[in-house]
Design a protein around this motif. Sequence first.
Motif, PDB file in Angstrom:
ATOM      1  N   LEU A   1     -16.717   5.229 -12.388  1.00  0.00           N
ATOM      2  CA  LEU A   1     -17.088   5.159 -13.801  1.00  0.00           C
ATOM      3  C   LEU A   1     -17.844   6.416 -14.234  1.00  0.00           C
TER       4      LEU A   1
ATOM      5  N   GLN B   1     -11.762  -3.609 -15.711  1.00  0.00           N
ATOM      6  CA  GLN B   1     -12.720  -3.309 -16.776  1.00  0.00           C
ATOM      7  C   GLN B   1     -13.161  -4.587 -17.483  1.00  0.00           C
TER       8      GLN B   1
ATOM      9  N   ASN C   1     -16.160  -5.694 -15.750  1.00  0.00           N
ATOM     10  CA  ASN C   1     -17.280  -4.838 -16.143  1.00  0.00           C
ATOM     11  C   ASN C   1     -17.842  -5.266 -17.495  1.00  0.00           C
TER      12      ASN C   1
ATOM     13  N   GLN D   1     -15.511   1.498  -8.658  1.00  0.00           N
ATOM     14  CA  GLN D   1     -14.843   2.218  -9.738  1.00  0.00           C
ATOM     15  C   GLN D   1     -15.579   3.530 -10.009  1.00  0.00           C
TER      16      GLN D   1
ATOM     17  N   LEU E   1     -18.477   0.402 -22.664  1.00  0.00           N
ATOM     18  CA  LEU E   1     -18.942  -0.935 -22.299  1.00  0.00           C
ATOM     19  C   LEU E   1     -20.125  -1.368 -23.149  1.00  0.00           C
TER      20      LEU E   1
ATOM     21  N   ASP F   1     -17.242   5.849 -19.845  1.00  0.00           N
ATOM     22  CA  ASP F   1     -16.912   4.454 -19.526  1.00  0.00           C
ATOM     23  C   ASP F   1     -18.079   3.531 -19.872  1.00  0.00           C
TER      24      ASP F   1
END
Length: 250
Positions: free
Chosen positions: A206, A126, A129, A204, A214, A210
């Motif tokens: 996501l 993450q 990300n 992933q 972010l 999520d």
Amino acid sequence: MTGKEEIQKDWFKDWFNTPYYHILYKNRNNEEAALFIRNLVQFLDIDSEKAKILDLACGKGRHSIYMNTLGFDVKGVDLSEESILYASQFAKDRLSFAVQDMREPMQEKFTHIFNLFTSFGYFDSQDDNQRVMHAIDAMLDKDGILVIDFMNSPKVIQQLVKEEEKTIDSISFHITREHDHQHIYKHIHFQDKGQDFRFSERVQALTLDDFSRLTDATGLQIIRTFGDFSLNPYHPETSDRLIIIAKKQE
């Protein structure tokens, strides 16, 4: 052996640069992609005279090339040197391509950043990300728009095709898929010219939550979601895609 044990951390660096990646995915639906771009341009009311668009993780540039035909100033970037080498043959006025790691911001500003066709979540953490999202935030103008087109992970997991065979250019690709609820794995096995090849992809799984986390850590705010290329509403259980529209607030 599970997907977690088999796959390399930076699997995309090798796989995306092989000719076999481009063979396997050569039959992507360009008409569908063009329809999606037209729908986005209309919904976002993008002014071709003022807009400067970044196609982030552009692959071989099909979205970039089409956006340029609509009159837009577009830059396509991708980590794959092979993809950018191919795309660069189409470079011209108001259309350029460059090799770029999406985790690192460029010293350029854009009115719009498009990240299309599930070109997110390839990395191992993450933290990576978040680096991508911070880079996007840094490259967007004030009031700039980010569009992320991602798979709808809940539906993909629910309807996962565990095994299939695809023959393209006389190569038979044996594909298996699995998931661990956090990632979706695709394992690709084939033979060509007397050699045996094995590659794996890991993305992933996501969700909208999520992506919300972010964007919340940046100056970006999600303002709209859609569930398909026709821009119908997003439903986690039934939508084909998760399409996110976010705006830079500061």
